[in-house]
Design an enzyme around this catalytic site. Structure first.
Site, PDB file in Angstrom:
ATOM      1  CE  LYS A 192      -9.432 -10.935   6.439  1.00 30.85           C
ATOM      2  NZ  LYS A 192      -9.056 -11.137   7.858  1.00 30.85           N
ATOM      3  CD  GLU A 266     -22.319  -0.217   5.424  1.00 37.66           C
ATOM      4  OE1 GLU A 266     -22.203   0.869   6.030  1.00 37.66           O
ATOM      5  OE2 GLU A 266     -23.321  -0.535   4.783  1.00 37.66           O
ATOM      6  CB  CYS A 300     -18.656   1.780  12.776  1.00 40.03           C
ATOM      7  SG  CYS A 300     -20.188   0.847  12.698  1.00 40.03           S
ATOM      8  CD  GLU A 397     -13.769   4.734  13.645  1.00 45.02           C
ATOM      9  OE1 GLU A 397     -12.908   4.349  12.836  1.00 45.02           O
ATOM     10  OE2 GLU A 397     -14.928   4.299  13.653  1.00 45.02           O
TER      11      GLU A 397
HETATM   12  P1  NAP Z   1      -9.650  -2.979   9.382  1.00 48.06           P
HETATM   13  O1  NAP Z   1      -8.272  -2.985   9.865  1.00 48.06           O
HETATM   14  O2  NAP Z   1      -9.985  -2.181   8.174  1.00 48.06           O
HETATM   15  O3  NAP Z   1     -10.053  -4.505   9.170  1.00 48.06           O
HETATM   16  C1  NAP Z   1     -11.300  -4.925   8.684  1.00 48.06           C
HETATM   17  C2  NAP Z   1     -11.122  -6.235   7.954  1.00 48.06           C
HETATM   18  O4  NAP Z   1     -10.325  -6.021   6.779  1.00 48.06           O
HETATM   19  C3  NAP Z   1     -10.405  -7.299   8.767  1.00 48.06           C
HETATM   20  O5  NAP Z   1     -10.935  -8.574   8.421  1.00 48.06           O
HETATM   21  C4  NAP Z   1      -8.980  -7.152   8.267  1.00 48.06           C
HETATM   22  O6  NAP Z   1      -8.198  -8.296   8.482  1.00 48.06           O
HETATM   23  C5  NAP Z   1      -9.198  -6.889   6.791  1.00 48.06           C
HETATM   24  N1  NAP Z   1      -8.091  -6.223   6.112  1.00 48.06           N
HETATM   25  C6  NAP Z   1      -7.017  -5.582   6.647  1.00 48.06           C
HETATM   26  N2  NAP Z   1      -6.241  -5.077   5.676  1.00 48.06           N
HETATM   27  C7  NAP Z   1      -6.825  -5.409   4.494  1.00 48.06           C
HETATM   28  C8  NAP Z   1      -6.509  -5.172   3.120  1.00 48.06           C
HETATM   29  N3  NAP Z   1      -5.448  -4.463   2.771  1.00 48.06           N
HETATM   30  N4  NAP Z   1      -7.349  -5.644   2.179  1.00 48.06           N
HETATM   31  C9  NAP Z   1      -8.466  -6.328   2.517  1.00 48.06           C
HETATM   32  N5  NAP Z   1      -8.806  -6.600   3.795  1.00 48.06           N
HETATM   33  C10 NAP Z   1      -8.013  -6.134   4.775  1.00 48.06           C
HETATM   34  O7  NAP Z   1     -10.658  -2.490  10.472  1.00 48.06           O
HETATM   35  P2  NAP Z   1     -10.701  -2.934  11.962  1.00 48.06           P
HETATM   36  O8  NAP Z   1      -9.695  -2.149  12.697  1.00 48.06           O
HETATM   37  O9  NAP Z   1     -10.664  -4.422  12.043  1.00 48.06           O
HETATM   38  O10 NAP Z   1     -12.192  -2.510  12.349  1.00 48.06           O
HETATM   39  C11 NAP Z   1     -12.490  -1.295  12.893  1.00 48.06           C
HETATM   40  C12 NAP Z   1     -13.033  -0.353  11.838  1.00 48.06           C
HETATM   41  O11 NAP Z   1     -14.217  -0.879  11.262  1.00 48.06           O
HETATM   42  C13 NAP Z   1     -13.421   0.970  12.419  1.00 48.06           C
HETATM   43  O12 NAP Z   1     -12.926   2.003  11.618  1.00 48.06           O
HETATM   44  C14 NAP Z   1     -14.936   0.946  12.378  1.00 48.06           C
HETATM   45  O13 NAP Z   1     -15.530   2.208  12.330  1.00 48.06           O
HETATM   46  C15 NAP Z   1     -15.193   0.136  11.187  1.00 48.06           C
HETATM   47  N6  NAP Z   1     -16.540  -0.444  11.237  1.00 48.06           N
HETATM   48  C16 NAP Z   1     -17.494   0.067  10.403  1.00 48.06           C
HETATM   49  C17 NAP Z   1     -18.787  -0.442  10.411  1.00 48.06           C
HETATM   50  C18 NAP Z   1     -19.834   0.100   9.508  1.00 48.06           C
HETATM   51  O14 NAP Z   1     -20.846  -0.567   9.322  1.00 48.06           O
HETATM   52  N7  NAP Z   1     -19.665   1.263   8.915  1.00 48.06           N
HETATM   53  C19 NAP Z   1     -19.097  -1.504  11.264  1.00 48.06           C
HETATM   54  C20 NAP Z   1     -18.094  -2.001  12.104  1.00 48.06           C
HETATM   55  C21 NAP Z   1     -16.815  -1.459  12.053  1.00 48.06           C
HETATM   56  P3  NAP Z   1      -7.356  -8.406   9.854  1.00 48.06           P
HETATM   57  O15 NAP Z   1      -8.314  -8.431  10.983  1.00 48.06           O
HETATM   58  O16 NAP Z   1      -6.660  -9.681   9.750  1.00 48.06           O
HETATM   59  O17 NAP Z   1      -6.459  -7.218   9.883  1.00 48.06           O
END
Ligand code: NAP
Ligand code: MG
Length: 487
Positions: A192, A266, A300, A397
Site C-alpha cells: 500500500k 523503519e 527520514c 522530527e
Molecule cells: P505515516 O503517516 O506513518 O504514513 C506511512 C504510511 O502508513 C502511509 O502509507 C500511510 O497511509 C499509512 N498509514 C497511516 N496510518 C496507518 C495506520 N494506522 N495503520 C497502517 N498504516 C497507516 O508517515 P508519513 O507521514 O507518510 O511519512 C513520513 C514519516 O516516515 C516520517 O516520520 C519519516 O521519518 C518516516 N520515514 C522513515 C524511513 C525509514 O526508512 N526509517 C523512510 C522514509 C520515511 P496514508 O498516506 O494514506 O496516510
C-alpha cells in the site's frame, strides 16, 4: 535571449529548463491491482491525487476497504501456495531481473511522474530515486538462488505473504526496497503506497504486468491510513514491513503483538550532522545542504541537527548562508530546481508550525529571500541559529527543509548531545582525522553513519534505526533475513 523567470535571492537568474511530459500518458483513473488484474474497488470509492506544485488533480485513485484488502491478501496467498513457493529460485530471479530492466527502460517516465505526484525535484527523482529503485531489483534478483550461501548452515525458507506499507517521501524507491527482497526470498506481497503519492506504485503494477509476473505475486492497493490498518490487521498476513512515522509504527506494534506476525519498522529520525574544525569546510557545507535541503527535507535520515565545532561556527554559517542563497526553489520538473514542492498542504502546515515554534523558543531564523510560486505548497530553505538542546526544533522530527544549529567544544560533548534524542536512524561526521571518525562511529547511537559525505545509499548496504527510529534492516544481506525463516 531566454526569458528570466526565476527570481533567486542571488545576483543571477536561470532560464527555465523544464523536463518534458509528452512521452507518456497517464490514465485519468486507477483501480486496484489484485491477482494480476485491475479491479474496481468494492468500496466504490475513489480519491484524487494532486500535483503539490500546482494543486491540480492528476488522477482518481481507488480507495481499498477491508473487503478489498481481503481480496488482495487472498490473491497473494493463492499465488504463494500455487506458484511462487513452488517455482525454482533461479526462475524467480528472472522475473525480478525483468522488472529491473523494464524500470531502467522506463526511467524517464517514472522520474517525471514521481516529481509530478510528490513534488520532488526532477534532478533527484531522475538521478537518485529511479536508478536506486532499479539497482535494488538487480541486487536482490542476484540473491534469489543463493540464499543458502547468504546464510551458511541455515535452511532459509520464505515467510509467506508480506503486507507492505510505504510513505510519500521516496514512493518508488520504498516500493523497490520492500518488493525486491520479498520476492527474492520467495514471498508474495500486498503493497500500500501513501495516499498522496500512489502513482509510481501504480505504474510499477503496470510494469509488473508487462513483466508477466505470475498473477497475485505482487498486489498493489491504494487508500489512506484505514487501508493500511486493515492490511496490518488481516489474519492472512505473515509479515508487516512498514516505513513511516514513529506514531503509526507504535500503533502497528500494538496491533500485531501476540499474533506471531513478523515486522520490520523503519520510522522517523533527527540526525546529527557533526562538523569538526579540521574538516574541509567547503565540502562540509555541501554535505550540510545535501543533508537537509535534499528532497525538501522529506528524508527520514535528513541531517536536521547541525553540530559545528565552536572555532569554525562563524565561517560555516557564513558559507552556508551564501550557498543557501543560490538554491533554486520552484517547479519540480525544472532541471535547475534544487528544492521542489512540499508534499502536501498538511505537511506544509506542520513545517510552518515548527517555524513559529522555533522563533517563539528564542532561536534566530534565517531564510534566503527567494520568490515562491503563487500556487502549490512551498517552503524556503530555513536555518535556525542559537538553538537550545531542549528546543522542540532540536528534538522533534519536522520533515521539512529546516536545520537547527548548535555548537560544541569537545568530542565527548558532541557525542552526548548527538545521542540526546529519541531517534537513532543516521548521523554524519566531517573531519580530516580517521581516528575521530572511528571514535564517533562506535559511540553514536545511529543505524547509518556517513563520514565526509551524506545521504549516500546503495542496495548492498543495510539501512535502519535504533530506539524510536524502528527495528530491522532493509538493504544488503540484512534485508534478506527480514523476509526469511532461518532455521
Ligand atoms: P505515516 O503517516 O506513518 O504514513 C506511512 C504510511 O502508513 C502511509 O502509507 C500511510 O497511509 C499509512 N498509514 C497511516 N496510518 C496507518 C495506520 N494506522 N495503520 C497502517 N498504516 C497507516 O508517515 P508519513 O507521514 O507518510 O511519512 C513520513 C514519516 O516516515 C516520517 O516520520 C519519516 O521519518 C518516516 N520515514 C522513515 C524511513 C525509514 O526508512 N526509517 C523512510 C522514509 C520515511 P496514508 O498516506 O494514506 O496516510
Ligand atoms: Mg500527489
Amino acid at each position: 535571449m531566454a526569458t528570466k523567470t526565476k527570481k533567486q535571492a542571488f545576483d543571477w537568474q536561470l532560464a527555465p529548463a523544464p523536463e518534458s511530459k509528452d512521452h507518456f500518458t497517464l490514465k485519468s483513473e486507477y483501480d486496484l491491482f489484485i491477482g494480476g488484474k485491475w479491479v474496481k474497488p468494492k468500496s466504490g470509492k475513489y480519491f484524487d491525487t494532486i500535483n503539490p506544485a500546482n494543486e491540480q488533480k492528476i488522477a482518481r485513485i481507488a480507495e481499498a476497504n477491508q473487503a478489498d484488502v481481503d481480496a488482495a491478501v487472498k490473491a497473494a496467498r493463492k499465488a504463494y501456495d500455487n506458484v511462487w513457493s513452488k517455482m525454482p529460485a533461479a526462475e524467480r530471479a528472472k522475473y525480478i531481473y525483468r522488472i529491473a530492466r523494464l524500470l531502467q527502460e522506463k526511467a524517464r517516465q517514472f522520474a517525471v511522474v514521481e516529481s509530478m505526484d510528490g513534488g520532488k525535484a526532477i534532478r533527484e527523482s531522475r538521478d537518485v530515486d529511479v536508478p536506486l529503485a532499479a539497482a535494488h531489483f538487480f541486487y536482490y534478483a542476484g540473491w534469489a538462488d543463493k540464499l543458502g550461501y547468504a546464510f551458511p548452515g541455515k535452511t532459509p525458507s520464505a515467510l509467506g505473504v508480506a503486507g507492505q506499507i510505504i510513505p510519500w517521501n521516496f514512493p518508488l524507491l520504498m516500493a523497490a526496497w520492500k518488493i525486491a527482497p520479498a520476492l527474492a526470498c520467495g514471498n508474495t506481497v500486498v503493497l500500500k503506497p501513501a495516499e498522496t503519492t500512489p502513482l509510481t506504485s501504480l505504474l510499477l503494477a503496470e510494469l509488473i504486468q508487462e513483466a508477466e509476473l505470475p498473477d497475485g505475486v505482487v498486489n498493489i492497493i491504494t487508500g489512506a491510513g484505514a487501508t493500511g490498518a486493515a492490511l496490518v490487521n488481516h489474519p492472512g498476513i505473515d509479515k508487516i514491513a512498514f516505513t513511516g512515522s514513529t506514531g503509526v509504527g507504535k500503533l502497528i506494534q500494538k496491533s500485531i503483538a501476540g499474533t506471531g506476525k513478523k515486522a520490520t519498522l523503519e520510522l522517523g529520525g533527527k540526525a546529527a550532522n557533526i562538523i569538526f574544525a579540521d574538516a574541509t569546510i567547503d565540502q562540509a557545507v555541501e554535505g550540510i545542504i545535501n543533508g537537509i535541503y535534499f528532497n525538501q527535507g522529506h528524508v527520514c535520515c535528513a541531517g536536521s541537527r547541525l553540530f559545528v565545532e565552536e572555532g569554525v561556527h562563524d565561517e560555516v554559517i557564513r558559507k552556508l548562508k551564501h550557498r543557501m542563497r543560490s538554491l533554486v526553489v520552484g517547479d519540480p520538473l525544472d532541471k535547475n530546481t534544487d528544492i521542489g514542492a512540499i508534499n502536501s498542504k498538511e505537511q506544509l502546515g506542520t513545517i510552518n508550525k515548527y517555524l513559529k515554534v522555533g522563533v517563539a523558543d528564542g532561536a534566530e531564523m534565517y531564510q534566503p529571500a527567494c520568490e515562491l510560486p503563487s500556487k502549490g505548497f512551498w517552503c524556503r530553505p530555513t536555518l535556525f541559529l542559537n538553538v537550545a538542546q531542549s528546543a522542540r526544533i532540536a528534538q522533534e522530527e519536522i520533515f521539512g527543509p529546516v536545520l537547527a544549529v548548535q555548537t560544541f567544544r569537545t568530542v565527548d560533548e558532541v557525542i552526548q548531545k548527538a545521542n540526546n534524542t529519541l531517534y537513532g536512524l543516521s548521523a554524519g561526521v566531517w573531519t580530516d582525522k580517521g581516528s575521530k571518525i572511528f571514535n564517533l562511529t562506535s559511540k553514536l547511537r545511529a543505524g547509518v553513519i556517513w563520514a565526509n559525505t551524506y545521504n549516500k545509499f546503495d542496495p548492498t548496504s543495510p539501512f535502519g534505526g535504533y530506539k524510536e527510529s524502528g527495528y530491522g534492516r532493509e538493504g544488503g544481506l540484512h534485508g534478506l533475513s527480514a523476509y526469511l525463516n532461518l532455521s
